[in-house]
Scaffold this active site. Structure first.
Site, PDB file in Angstrom:
ATOM      1  N   HIS A  46      -9.456   1.041   5.331  1.00 54.49           N
ATOM      2  CA  HIS A  46      -8.145   1.289   5.942  1.00 54.49           C
ATOM      3  C   HIS A  46      -8.345   2.243   7.127  1.00 54.49           C
ATOM      4  CE1 HIS A  46      -4.027   2.495   6.597  1.00 54.49           C
ATOM      5  NE2 HIS A  46      -3.673   1.416   5.922  1.00 54.49           N
ATOM      6  N   GLY A  76       2.990   2.433  10.630  1.00 49.96           N
ATOM      7  CA  GLY A  76       3.910   3.552  10.456  1.00 49.96           C
ATOM      8  C   GLY A  76       4.665   3.925  11.716  1.00 49.96           C
ATOM      9  N   GLU A 105      -4.799  -4.880  10.707  1.00 50.79           N
ATOM     10  CA  GLU A 105      -3.754  -3.853  10.858  1.00 50.79           C
ATOM     11  C   GLU A 105      -3.970  -3.107  12.174  1.00 50.79           C
ATOM     12  OE1 GLU A 105      -2.093  -2.612   6.783  1.00 50.79           O
ATOM     13  OE2 GLU A 105      -3.896  -1.438   7.085  1.00 50.79           O
ATOM     14  N   GLY A 161       3.138  -1.105   4.146  1.00 49.07           N
ATOM     15  CA  GLY A 161       3.177   0.310   3.791  1.00 49.07           C
ATOM     16  C   GLY A 161       4.597   0.718   3.438  1.00 49.07           C
ATOM     17  N   GLY A 162       5.291   1.335   4.402  1.00 46.44           N
ATOM     18  CA  GLY A 162       6.626   1.893   4.194  1.00 46.44           C
ATOM     19  C   GLY A 162       7.589   0.991   3.435  1.00 46.44           C
ATOM     20  N   SER A 203       3.956  -2.016  10.140  1.00 47.06           N
ATOM     21  CA  SER A 203       5.427  -2.060  10.276  1.00 47.06           C
ATOM     22  C   SER A 203       6.021  -3.419   9.927  1.00 47.06           C
ATOM     23  CB  SER A 203       5.854  -1.634  11.696  1.00 47.06           C
ATOM     24  OG  SER A 203       5.448  -0.296  11.935  1.00 47.06           O
ATOM     25  N   ASN A 247       0.858  -1.182   0.000  1.00 38.87           N
ATOM     26  CA  ASN A 247       0.000   0.000   0.000  1.00 38.87           C
ATOM     27  C   ASN A 247       0.897   1.237   0.000  1.00 38.87           C
ATOM     28  OD1 ASN A 247      -1.793   2.060   0.475  1.00 38.87           O
ATOM     29  ND2 ASN A 247      -2.382   1.385   2.543  1.00 38.87           N
ATOM     30  N   TRP A 248       0.959   1.896  -1.154  1.00 38.16           N
ATOM     31  CA  TRP A 248       1.870   3.044  -1.283  1.00 38.16           C
ATOM     32  C   TRP A 248       1.298   4.316  -0.650  1.00 38.16           C
ATOM     33  CZ3 TRP A 248       3.905   2.702  -7.079  1.00 38.16           C
ATOM     34  CH2 TRP A 248       4.504   1.446  -7.251  1.00 38.16           C
ATOM     35  N   LYS A 249       0.039   4.270  -0.271  1.00 40.47           N
ATOM     36  CA  LYS A 249      -0.637   5.441   0.332  1.00 40.47           C
ATOM     37  C   LYS A 249      -0.465   6.675  -0.571  1.00 40.47           C
ATOM     38  CE  LYS A 249      -0.112   3.212   4.746  1.00 40.47           C
ATOM     39  NZ  LYS A 249      -0.094   3.300   6.196  1.00 40.47           N
ATOM     40  N   GLU A 271      -6.780   4.716   8.064  1.00 38.25           N
ATOM     41  CA  GLU A 271      -6.632   6.132   7.725  1.00 38.25           C
ATOM     42  C   GLU A 271      -7.925   6.678   7.121  1.00 38.25           C
ATOM     43  OE1 GLU A 271      -3.055   5.495   5.479  1.00 38.25           O
ATOM     44  OE2 GLU A 271      -2.087   4.906   7.355  1.00 38.25           O
TER      45      GLU A 271
HETATM   46  P1  13P Z   1       3.383   0.436   7.494  1.00 35.25           P
HETATM   47  O1  13P Z   1       3.886  -0.872   6.927  1.00 35.25           O
HETATM   48  O2  13P Z   1       4.102   1.617   6.971  1.00 35.25           O
HETATM   49  O3  13P Z   1       3.293   0.365   8.982  1.00 35.25           O
HETATM   50  O4  13P Z   1       1.856   0.597   6.964  1.00 35.25           O
HETATM   51  C1  13P Z   1       0.975  -0.440   7.101  1.00 35.25           C
HETATM   52  C2  13P Z   1      -0.291  -0.093   6.388  1.00 35.25           C
HETATM   53  O5  13P Z   1      -1.027   0.775   6.808  1.00 35.25           O
HETATM   54  C3  13P Z   1      -0.607  -0.819   5.150  1.00 35.25           C
HETATM   55  O6  13P Z   1      -1.899  -0.578   4.724  1.00 35.25           O
END
Ligand code: 13P
Length: 254
Positions: A97, A175, A169, A236-237, A215, A10-12, A99
């Protein structure tokens, strides 16, 4: 078990067009470094999907969208419909998600509608759930996550539910660099599968992919992916780096 392995990035709202294109080209050209037993999915920003679909044409990497609306057309300025996503070659779409739940106040009912709308056009919803730190510490986190699942997924038929991917998650791990331990993640994954088995039967529950997100990195992926009910990762990251993303995909135990 093999059919349940999914490694998703997920590149957000990160990377501009050129940076995203470079990353997708890196991923596409290093296909041999990825685990061929796992489905690899990337979720770039919406405006890039069409071009990236072309770039991934001869590749096994699947394309996902980070969001969609519940209607297929009409006066909904700024929104993107499941039908439109389908026409761009999108195979997966994130729903719920944390967010989006937090910053865009998406509730159970809206998420249930998004899931149905996506299933109607044969896009796989990746339904995200998970508790905040406060809920984890107040010790009602199990009930909290079960409610998220029940409210948005339990009105589906068993056939439709089996097409949904679930991503657990924990918000406190997103993050933050603070991953859930393998035991903490497995506890919830197991609960989710059991809860589904109770209402929809073992067959449906066992056919579903339940991913862990929060993470996830090359150095903790192996332990997480070794858990019985953890079928993959929503990353994510670390998915913004093609090498790290590939390494995570090969972190399944034999
Ligand atoms: P991180 O891997 O950066 O913690 O993000 C996880 C995430 O929200 C994937 O949707």
């Amino acid at each position: 078990m093999n059919n349940r392995k999914i490694i998703a990035g997920n590149w957000k709202m990160n990377l501009d067009y050129n940076e995203s294109k470079e990353l997708i080209q890196n991923i596409a050209s290093s296909e041999d470094d990825f685990n061929s037993d796992a489905e690899v999915v990337v979720f770039p920003s919406m405006p890039f999907l069409s071009v990236f679909h072309e770039l991934l044409k001869d590749n096994n990497v699947r394309l996902g969208a980070q969001n969609c609306y519940v209607k297929n057309s009409g006066a909904f300025t700024g929104e993107t419909s499941p039908t439109q996503l389908k026409s761009l070659g999108v195979s997966y779409c994130l729903v719920g998600h944390s967010e989006r739940r937090d910053y865009f106040t998406e509730d159970y009912e809206l998420l249930a509608k998004k899931i149905k709308a996506l299933l109607e056009v044969n896009i796989t919803p990746v339904f995200c759930c998970g508790e905040k730190l406060q809920v984890r510490e107040s010790n009602v986190y199990k009930e909290f996550v079960m409610r998220q699942i029940e409210e948005s997924l339990f009105s589906l038929s068993p056939q439709d539910l089996s097409k949904v991917v679930i991503a657990y998650e924990p918000v406190w791990a997103i993050g933050t660099g603070k991953t859930a331990t393998a035991e903490q993640a497995q506890e919830i994954h197991h609960l989710i599968r059991n809860r589904i088995a109770k209402d929809f039967g073992e067959k449906t529950a066992n056919s579903m992919s339940i991913l862990y997100g929060g993470s996830m990195k090359p150095d903790n992926a192996r332990e997480l992916l070794a858990q019985k009910d953890i079928d993959g990762g929503l990353i994510g990251g670390a998915s913004l780096d093609a090498d790290m993303f590939a390494q995570i995909s090969t972190s399944y135990s034999e």
